[in-house]
Write an enzyme that holds these catalytic residues in place. Structure first.
Site, mmCIF file in Angstrom:
data_model
loop_
_atom_site.group_PDB
_atom_site.id
_atom_site.type_symbol
_atom_site.label_atom_id
_atom_site.label_comp_id
_atom_site.label_asym_id
_atom_site.label_seq_id
_atom_site.Cartn_x
_atom_site.Cartn_y
_atom_site.Cartn_z
ATOM 1 N N GLY A 162 0.790 -1.051 0.220
ATOM 2 C CA GLY A 162 0.479 0.100 0.277
ATOM 3 C C GLY A 162 0.572 1.247 0.085
ATOM 4 N N HIS A 213 -4.914 1.660 7.910
ATOM 5 C CA HIS A 213 -2.783 1.600 7.671
ATOM 6 C C HIS A 213 -3.133 3.052 6.908
ATOM 7 C CE1 HIS A 213 1.083 1.351 7.557
ATOM 8 N NE2 HIS A 213 0.943 1.502 6.961
ATOM 9 N N GLU A 214 -3.554 2.716 5.348
ATOM 10 C CA GLU A 214 -3.727 3.852 4.739
ATOM 11 C C GLU A 214 -4.494 5.373 4.594
ATOM 12 O OE1 GLU A 214 -1.021 3.515 2.311
ATOM 13 O OE2 GLU A 214 -0.425 1.352 2.986
ATOM 14 N N GLN A 268 3.254 10.145 1.345
ATOM 15 C CA GLN A 268 4.547 9.214 1.123
ATOM 16 C C GLN A 268 5.030 9.948 -0.179
ATOM 17 O OE1 GLN A 268 2.485 5.325 2.425
ATOM 18 N NE2 GLN A 268 4.127 5.091 3.018
ATOM 19 N N CYS A 319 5.425 -0.154 7.394
ATOM 20 C CA CYS A 319 5.386 1.141 6.552
ATOM 21 C C CYS A 319 6.449 1.714 5.662
ATOM 22 C CB CYS A 319 5.206 2.178 7.774
ATOM 23 S SG CYS A 319 4.634 3.948 6.429
ATOM 24 N N LEU A 320 6.358 2.315 4.089
ATOM 25 C CA LEU A 320 7.370 2.688 3.896
ATOM 26 C C LEU A 320 7.933 3.861 4.484
ATOM 27 C CD1 LEU A 320 6.157 1.248 -0.230
ATOM 28 C CD2 LEU A 320 7.676 0.081 1.580
ATOM 29 N N HIS A 371 -2.717 7.314 6.586
ATOM 30 C CA HIS A 371 -1.715 8.480 6.276
ATOM 31 C C HIS A 371 -2.938 9.582 5.303
ATOM 32 C CE1 HIS A 371 1.928 6.524 6.197
ATOM 33 N NE2 HIS A 371 1.188 5.400 5.960
#
Ligand code: NI
Length: 200
Positions: A64, A167-168, A69, A125-126, A171
């Site tokens: 994701g 989660h996304e 991000q 998470c990236l 953000h």
């Protein structure tokens, strides 16, 4: 579950990753703390951003990626919880990962209704590389969102899809997954992460 993603996914039946690999902003970049703005224009620029974000996500690889991000404070995230990642050994002995079975999803201006039941799932998470921790989330959700043409969809999600969407979506509200942990755990993990980041 009434509404599944199957119909929506048809739009990307022959998808192959292409486009640019964008820079992924790492915590604590200010853009990750902002509440993102709704998307009002569904034009070619938006489509290009979606494709570049998908490519960036697969390139990482991750399941994701939210627009903040990649430095864009707008309400959009991309996702694929289905693709395969196979380690392939070349003739010269080097290995590379080959990706296949793409099922890209694009969520624009999502609105989530959550169930009371909770699940615990390990997240990463990236934007916070190297940190993985169990997070408590709603087990089932209903998401209303738009596709890149501006058409509205509603889907029900459980398991990994539910967790990943939450989660996304966080953000887009300037929240990273560590903020969903107890203060004690969060502080510990953030300290460790920032120390490691400084060393690099
Ligand atoms: Ni993330």
């Amino acid at each position: 579950m009434k509404n599944t993603v199957a119909a929506y996914q048809k739009a990307f039946e022959n998808y192959q990753p292409e486009g640019k690999v964008l820079d992924v902003y790492k915590y604590p970049s200010p853009v990750l703390k902002k509440v993102a703005k709704p998307i009002l224009e569904f034009d070619d620029n938006l489509k290009e951003l979606c494709l570049n974000m998908l490519h960036t996500m697969y390139h990482a690889p991750g399941i994701g990626l939210a627009a903040p991000q990649v430095g864009e404070s707008i309400r959009l995230f991309v996702m694929d919880i289905d693709f395969n990642k196979d380690k392939v050994t070349n003739f010269d002995g080097t290995t590379e990962s080959k990706l296949s079975n793409f099922n890209p999803l694009i969520f624009i201006n999502p609105e989530i209704t959550k169930s009371d039941e909770q699940v615990v799932h390990e997240e990463g998470c990236l934007s916070v590389p190297g940190v993985y921790e169990d997070v408590k989330r709603s087990a089932e959700i209903t998401v209303k969102f738009q596709d890149w043409d501006g058409n509205s969809h509603t889907i029900d999600a459980d398991k990994l899809l539910s967790v990943c969407i939450q989660h996304e979506n966080d953000h887009l509200d300037g929240i990273i997954f560590l903020e969903r942990l107890s203060m004690l755990k969060r502080n510990l993990l953030m300290k460790k992460y920032l120390k490691k980041k400084k060393k690099k």
